[in-house]
Design an enzyme around this catalytic site. Structure first.
Site, PDB file in Angstrom:
ATOM      1  N   ASN A 210     -19.024  23.858  60.544  1.00 12.47           N
ATOM      2  CA  ASN A 210     -19.120  22.590  59.818  1.00 12.47           C
ATOM      3  C   ASN A 210     -17.751  21.919  59.826  1.00 12.47           C
ATOM      4  OD1 ASN A 210     -19.790  21.277  56.560  1.00 12.47           O
ATOM      5  ND2 ASN A 210     -20.761  20.670  58.463  1.00 12.47           N
TER       6      ASN A 210
ATOM      7  N   HIS B 184      -9.920  21.262  59.938  1.00 14.01           N
ATOM      8  CA  HIS B 184     -10.075  22.328  60.936  1.00 14.01           C
ATOM      9  C   HIS B 184      -9.414  21.928  62.256  1.00 14.01           C
ATOM     10  CE1 HIS B 184     -13.810  23.304  58.472  1.00 14.01           C
ATOM     11  NE2 HIS B 184     -13.157  24.445  58.468  1.00 14.01           N
TER      12      HIS B 184
ATOM     13  N   GLN C 257     -18.591  37.722  52.426  1.00 19.76           N
ATOM     14  CA  GLN C 257     -17.748  37.053  51.433  1.00 19.76           C
ATOM     15  C   GLN C 257     -18.537  36.171  50.468  1.00 19.76           C
ATOM     16  OE1 GLN C 257     -15.633  35.189  54.776  1.00 19.76           O
ATOM     17  NE2 GLN C 257     -15.581  33.303  53.564  1.00 19.76           N
TER      18      GLN C 257
ATOM     19  N   LYS D 224      -4.851  25.262  51.833  1.00 17.29           N
ATOM     20  CA  LYS D 224      -5.814  24.940  50.782  1.00 17.29           C
ATOM     21  C   LYS D 224      -6.395  26.216  50.189  1.00 17.29           C
ATOM     22  CE  LYS D 224     -10.176  23.660  51.104  1.00 17.29           C
ATOM     23  NZ  LYS D 224     -10.833  24.372  49.962  1.00 17.29           N
ATOM     24  N   ASP D 225      -6.683  27.193  51.026  1.00 14.28           N
ATOM     25  CA  ASP D 225      -7.136  28.506  50.571  1.00 14.28           C
ATOM     26  C   ASP D 225      -5.895  29.394  50.411  1.00 14.28           C
ATOM     27  OD1 ASP D 225     -10.145  28.193  50.691  1.00 14.28           O
ATOM     28  OD2 ASP D 225      -9.595  27.611  52.714  1.00 14.28           O
TER      29      ASP D 225
ATOM     30  N   VAL E 160      -4.826  19.432  54.197  1.00  9.47           N
ATOM     31  CA  VAL E 160      -5.156  18.095  54.713  1.00  9.47           C
ATOM     32  C   VAL E 160      -6.007  17.391  53.658  1.00  9.47           C
ATOM     33  CG1 VAL E 160      -6.266  16.797  56.572  1.00  9.47           C
ATOM     34  CG2 VAL E 160      -5.077  18.956  57.072  1.00  9.47           C
TER      35      VAL E 160
ATOM     36  N   SER F 183     -15.513  21.709  53.637  1.00 13.14           N
ATOM     37  CA  SER F 183     -16.913  21.589  54.049  1.00 13.14           C
ATOM     38  C   SER F 183     -17.823  21.375  52.851  1.00 13.14           C
ATOM     39  CB  SER F 183     -17.344  22.852  54.809  1.00 13.14           C
ATOM     40  OG  SER F 183     -16.612  22.993  56.007  1.00 13.14           O
TER      41      SER F 183
END
Length: 282
Positions: A28, A33, A57, A147-148, A174, A184
């Protein structure tokens, strides 16, 4: 771009390559990405991307079955961007041909806090699939987004402790023009929620600015939770932590300019959003 679905095909494509750069994804794909893959191109050749929605996960109450699977559109985006040489898109039977009984469990001090508290097996699932993908691709470098943030730290710790010959490169978060971090899951937001969603990043900026002005961490964390609740969010956490280990900073550390990160996770409607912001007080 080559699209392969088996480990054997992947290894055939990569045989003899000396500096493979790798970007694992769950598909996605969006602009963030593609930015990861462009950065990977600057650090290795060829670039391998993977698309695999990893069941390990997802908790039983999470959106594994509903997670968007858009392989045809993803291939078009990757071909247009021209940064990826091989796309590895295995199905579950290829990556998990038998029950995955051997699993990677991060240390509790890193894996059971923040995201790990609210998603108990998440980092076990991430670590296990990343190690397995690293085994398949055997990259020299791999790119992950900030971000993660906690995920990035978990992967780095795993590589360090297992002495994996993989350099982990971090890409800055971003964002859309209004500050919302690309994800996503943003597609689940209705128009009203999408207009509200940038408030999460604005809250992080507010916490940063107030700490720089001398306010205490504990008060700002509690205030941040209340602010989100008043705006209709259901927050899991607003937390100021040390960048180096995600531990809680002391007052002296904050005053001395310890590099910090403020992280938040909250539900807006049915969509859970996460974000973070690095800073120092000085």
């Amino acid at each position: 771009m080559k699209v392969v679905h088996t480990i054997e095909e992947l290894r055939d494509q990569l045989r003899g390559q000396l500096r493979v750069a790798f970007v694992p994804t769950m598909g996605n794909l969006h602009a963030a990405h593609l930015s990861l893959m462009h950065l990977a191109r600057q650090h290795g050749d060829p670039v391998v991307a993977s698309i695999f929605v990893n069941r390990l996960q997802f908790a039983p109450n999470e959106d594994f079955d509903q997670y968007p699977r858009t392989l045809a559109e993803d291939v078009e985006k990757l071909e247009a961007a021209r940064d990826v040489y091989v796309l590895f898109a295995p199905d579950e039977r290829e990556l998990y041909p038998e029950p995955q009984n051997f699993r990677i469990q991060p240390a509790e001090a890193l894996g059971k806090i923040l995201e790990g508290e609210f998603r108990p097996d998440f980092f076990m699932g991430v670590s296990t699939v990343v190690l397995k993908l690293f085994s398949c691709v055997q990259p020299s470098v791999a790119v992950f987004g900030k971000k993660d943030y906690q995920q990035l730290m978990v992967v780095r710790a795993m590589c360090r402790q297992f002495q994996l010959p993989v350099e982990i490169i971090a890409h800055e978060t971003v964002r859309d023009a209004d500050g919302l971090a690309l994800s996503s899951r943003n597609r689940y937001l209705n128009p009203q929620e999408r207009a509200e969603a940038p408030q999460l990043y604005r809250l992080l900026q507010h916490v940063r600015d107030e700490i720089r002005a001398g306010r205490g961490v504990d008060d700002l964390e509690a205030e941040g939770m209340q602010t989100l609740k008043k705006r209709g969010w259901v927050p899991d956490y607003v937390a100021v932590r040390r960048q180096r280990d995600l531990g809680s900073p002391s007052t002296d550390e904050v005053a001395a300019g310890e590099p910090l990160v403020v992280l938040a996770a909250a539900r807006l409607g049915r969509t859970r959003l996460i974000d973070n912001l690095e800073f120092q007080r000085g």
